[in-house]
Design an enzyme around this catalytic site. Structure first.
Site, short mmCIF file in Angstrom:
data_model
loop_
_atom_site.label_atom_id
_atom_site.label_comp_id
_atom_site.label_asym_id
_atom_site.label_seq_id
_atom_site.Cartn_x
_atom_site.Cartn_y
_atom_site.Cartn_z
N ASP A 146 0.62 -1.04 0.02
CA ASP A 146 -0.11 -0.13 -0.06
C ASP A 146 0.99 1.06 0.00
OD1 ASP A 146 -2.08 -1.80 0.29
OD2 ASP A 146 -2.32 -1.46 2.55
N1 URA Z 1 -1.31 -5.91 3.93
C1 URA Z 1 -1.90 -4.81 3.99
O1 URA Z 1 -2.78 -4.58 4.60
N2 URA Z 1 -1.17 -3.66 3.27
C2 URA Z 1 0.04 -3.83 2.74
O2 URA Z 1 0.71 -2.90 2.03
C3 URA Z 1 0.62 -5.30 2.76
C4 URA Z 1 0.14 -6.43 3.29
#
Ligand code: URA
Length: 237
Positions: free
Chosen positions: A104
């Site tokens: 993310d």
């Molecule tokens: N899980 C999440 O919630 N976000 C990420 O970036 C990676 C794994």
């Protein structure tokens, strides 16, 4: 592999295909010590020494980088407004690099960047269950009950519950600190697993993917090439 001289230079990001054609015709490129003015001249990528304006070019068929992704950067190859993880790899040669999976925008940590599609497929294939380890700060007290729930698998609104996650509580407090190992890569998976037990991830960082571990020396935003040994071990995941 034998390819045209203009493709060789364009692949190594010396310029666009039409830019490098012009450079070749102007005599700016030499091959094994001789100026070559024909863009279609065939090069053996493994054997031939190509120089652009006197500097060796060197051909890479595959590149492998590990990036310690900072927050605020998107895991994409291009984006109209945000900085991408590829923008951070300044020394890249190939133009066909991509991130292996996504973190993310607000997540930090280990991201593998390569143009090796086969390795990417191996690491992301749901059938192979490659472990990913995350460190997180979580709002709320993470308890042994959460550890047990994560070990069974969590209902996050998908067709099936998640595969078991190994949750290790480093600190249980108003803001808890945890490490979580999961072998899937569902959208926002870590955040959704904690939401399912009424907690909120406020900081997330990936520490490991398969055999590749984020080293302490690699500062946030920094990257380095993988060693031959790291590539070999990843291919065995
Ligand atoms: N899980 C999440 O919630 N976000 C990420 O970036 C990676 C794994």
């Amino acid at each position: 592999m034998r390819i045209r001289l203009d493709k060789y230079l364009a692949d190594m990001r010396i310029g666009t295909r039409s830019e490098v054609k012009k450079s070749i015709q102007k005599g700016m490129v030499s091959v094994d010590g001789e100026v070559v003015k024909k863009p279609e001249y065939k090069i053996d990528t493994a054997q031939t020494n190509v120089f652009f304006q006197g500097e060796p070019v060197g051909y890479e068929t595959e590149e492998y980088y590990v990036l310690n992704k900072p927050a605020g950067v998107v895991s994409a190859t291009s984006d109209p407004k945000d900085t991408t993880v590829l923008d951070l790899i300044e020394s890249k040669k190939r133009k066909d690099l991509f991130p292996v999976g996504r973190l993310d925008k607000d997540t930090e940590g280990l991201l593998l960047i390569t143009n090796d599609g086969e390795l990417c497929h191996r690491l992301l294939s749901p059938k192979r269950h490659v472990d990913k380890i995350y460190y997180a700060k979580v709002e709320g007290r993470v308890t042994d009950t959460d550890v047990a729930l994560f070990a069974e698998g969590i209902e996050i609104g998908e067709k099936e519950i998640t595969k078991p996650g190994k949750l290790v509580v480093r600190k249980s407090d108003d803001i808890s600190e945890i490490e979580l190992t999961i072998c899937e890569g569902k959208f926002h998976q870590v955040k959704r697993m904690f939401e399912a037990v009424d907690k909120k991830v406020i900081y997330l960082k990936r520490l490991q993917m398969g055999t590749l571990r984020l080293d302490d020396q690699l500062q946030t935003g920094a990257y380095r090439k993988l060693t031959e040994e790291e590539i070999r071990r990843l291919k065995e995941c």
